[in-house]
Design a protein around this motif. Structure first.
Motif, short mmCIF file in Angstrom:
data_model
loop_
_atom_site.label_atom_id
_atom_site.label_comp_id
_atom_site.label_asym_id
_atom_site.label_seq_id
_atom_site.Cartn_x
_atom_site.Cartn_y
_atom_site.Cartn_z
N GLU A 168 3.27 4.95 2.48
CA GLU A 168 2.99 6.28 1.92
C GLU A 168 2.53 6.19 0.47
O GLU A 168 1.57 6.85 0.07
CB GLU A 168 4.23 7.19 2.01
N THR A 203 -1.03 4.25 0.22
CA THR A 203 -2.18 5.07 0.65
C THR A 203 -2.47 6.16 -0.39
O THR A 203 -3.62 6.45 -0.67
CB THR A 203 -1.96 5.75 2.02
N ASN A 204 -1.42 6.74 -0.96
CA ASN A 204 -1.65 7.76 -2.00
C ASN A 204 -2.38 7.16 -3.19
O ASN A 204 -3.29 7.77 -3.75
CB ASN A 204 -0.33 8.37 -2.46
N LYS A 206 -5.58 17.39 -0.08
CA LYS A 206 -6.43 16.88 1.00
C LYS A 206 -6.40 17.71 2.28
O LYS A 206 -7.34 17.68 3.06
CB LYS A 206 -6.00 15.44 1.35
N GLY A 208 -4.40 10.09 3.62
CA GLY A 208 -3.41 11.14 3.79
C GLY A 208 -4.12 12.44 4.12
O GLY A 208 -5.31 12.58 3.88
#
Ligand SMILES: Nc1ncnc2c1ncn2[C@@H]1O[C@H](COP(=O)(O)OP(=O)(O)O)[C@@H](O)[C@H]1O
Ligand SMILES: [Mg+2]
Length: 541
Positions: A43, A46-47, A101, A110
């Protein structure tokens, strides 16, 4: 005894989305100690990558997993992205279903606005501690805060807020986690980052593992992938509910012009055609559109044909970058990559499949490298460049790879091969909220098969050449051992010169098994004997 409705409904309550995910955290990937750790890394990484790419910055991501106890870790992830403006820090990382997003029809890792707050919440419910966030937007001020999620209201709680001057541009997140387990292997943060490096050659990743060992994946390319274009939904992918929710917020004056302007490949002429197929007046306001009317629109669209969606909204890794990434991370002896042209699934959602098949070097399952008879094929799955490490069994990407008869390409189970599949789409049809497996749409599997048949065959040819060369060498070696005794026997029987007999025999062996006599050798090996030539048969997967 009958219980009154009044009595039952005294218990009626509304819950927040945070409350829901606190109870159902397995839906976010928090199930089991190994997966929970990898989920938090995923998490935050990817952010970081999304943020850097959105800002046009080459990502430089730092990840540290620190061991504090058997099932107790500290995770630190820092990026060099744009940073989060002070007033958005709470909402971005302490509120679920909030982000930059979700509302965009654009390819990104995401989408839902759940991941970041999910990590903060997992940390707080397993350790009772808030996350520590440090972020700077590069304008001279650094903001630091402790953050947790008020699960009852799905609102952020910020404490110990500080602001000081500093040049920092980027975001650093530190969380403590319990109920997690670090274990090397295919589902570890180590592997997650190795694969992230493969699919993101433009990123630099620095990883410090719980044994305090540092691994650096340097950039293999300097060019940042272009920011995917925002696209409009394609009509063929629309459901009734989608049409209604787009209609609610539409600025167009009529349903007809709303249809014309809100969707990809919807011309005035197509809108007219829909008009001729529905029973209501399309000049009404989009806000007044009724469910049954939207249903009629969907039905009309299903019966019509539309041009395939534009593909400039998709940014795959690209063959060139994938090649460089493979050389950087796997250093294979031989490999092939292919990026397929865009295709569509469910009639309208565009996607691109790319695959690579790599042989030798660090390819193949490392775990089984010691045992020569064990399964070596390693399948790496990615969706929008993000590694999928769990739920391999129910994933279309696995099915696509396994649908290939690898043995036909002479790639048997013991060959060290890495097969990589990256699925790129604005909308990835995950099978669950955990986002670890892609639903098996027929068109997706077909694209994977086409890509793998081509690359697999080429790599297979190389592998088979290598194997034949190896076998030839082995045979030659064996025959050479007989040259001396046979020459002696011949000399004994015929009275010939031993040295001369030896020389002649040597010549026979050398010519038969020379590099250049490949064809002659292949000639008496082919036609069937090949299948059993290895003396061992393995069962198909
Ligand atoms: N490292 C980061 N740098 C900048 N912005 C971030 C970062 N991490 C999260 N954000 C912001 O917080 C939002 C919520 O993140 P997240 O909960 O992971 O949801 P998602 O990634 O699905 O949008 C993101 O949309 C982004 O706007
Ligand atoms: Mg996210």
């Amino acid at each position: 005894m009958v219980v009154e409705s009044q009595e039952i409904f005294k218990e009626f309550k509304e819950h927040s989305v945070a409350e829901f995910f606190k109870k159902n955290r397995q839906m976010l990937g928090y199930s089991g100690p190994i997966k929970s750790l990898t989920t938090t890394v995923h998490e935050l990484v990817t952010n970081g990558l999304d943020a850097c790419e959105a800002a046009g910055v080459a990502p430089d991501i730092y990840v540290k997993v620190e061991k504090l106890g058997t099932d107790h870790m500290r995770l630190i992830v820092e990026d060099n992205g744009p940073g989060i403006p002070k007033k958005f820090v709470g909402k971005a990382l302490g509120t679920m279903l909030a982000g930059t997003k979700f509302h965009k029809f654009r390819q990104s890792r995401g989408q839902q606005g759940i991941g970041g707050a999910g990590v903060v919440m997992y940390s707080q419910i397993t350790t009772g501690k808030p996350a520590r966030i440090v972020t700077g937007t590069g304008e001279g001020k650094v903001f630091e805060t402790h953050l947790s999620v008020d699960t009852k209201t799905n609102q952020p709680i910020l404490t110990d807020e500080k602001e000081y001057s500093g040049k920092m541009r980027g975001t650093r997140i530190e969380v403590e986690l319990k109920g997690v387990l670090y274990q090397k292997g295919e589902q570890s943060p180590d592997e997650y980052l190795r694969r992230t490096a493969l699919a993101n050659p433009h990123a630099k990743l620095t990883y410090i593992d719980p044994d305090n060992l540092t691994t650096v994946y340097d950039r293999a390319v300097s060019k940042i992938p272009p920011i995917p274009k925002e696209s409009q939904p394609h009509p063929k992918g629309l459901e009734t509910d989608d049409i209604l929710s787009y209609a609610r917020t539409a600025s167009a004056r009529s349903v007809k012009s709303f249809l014309e302007t809100s969707f990809a490949r919807m011309s005035a002429q197509k809108a007219k055609e829909i008009e001729s197929r529905v029973s209501f007046d399309m000049n009404k306001r989009p806000q007044d559109l009724q469910w049954n009317e939207a249903e009629e629109i969907v039905k009309a669209i299903r019966e019509m044909t539309f041009i395939a969606p534009p593909a400039d909204c998709l940014v795959p890794i690209s063959e060139d970058h994938l090649e460089k990434a493979l050389k950087n991370v796997l250093q294979p002896e031989f490999f092939k990559v292919i990026t397929r042209p865009p295709a569509v699934y469910r009639g309208g959602v565009p996607f691109i499949v790319e695959v690579s098949v790599a042989y030798g070097g660090k390819s193949g399952k490392a775990i089984n490298a010691e045992d020569p008879t064990s399964e070596r094929m390693e399948i790496m799955r990615f969706a929008n460049r993000t590694p999928l490490l769990f739920d391999a069994g129910g994933c279309a990407l696995t099915k696509g790879v396994q649908s290939i008869e690898w043995k036909r390409y002479d790639i048997k189970a013991d060959v060290p091969i890495t097969v990589l599949v990256n699925f790129t789409s604005v909308y990835v049809p995950y099978t669950g909220a955990g986002k670890q497996a892609v639903a098996d749409e027929e068109e997706i599997i077909k694209e994977i098969r086409l890509a793998l048949m081509d690359t697999g065959r080429q790599v297979g040819r190389y592998v088979s050449g290598q194997r034949k060369r190896y076998e030839r060498e082995a045979k030659k070696k064996m025959l050479l051992r007989y040259v001396e005794p046979v020459a002696e026997a011949i000399a004994d029987l015929t009275g010939a010169n031993v040295k001369l007999a030896e020389k002649k025999l040597l010549h026979v062996v050398e010519t038969k098994y020379s590099e250049f006599n490949e064809e002659a050798e292949g000639g008496d090996e082919s036609n069937g004997s090949e299948e059993n030539g290895n003396g061992k048969q393995e069962e198909d997967d």
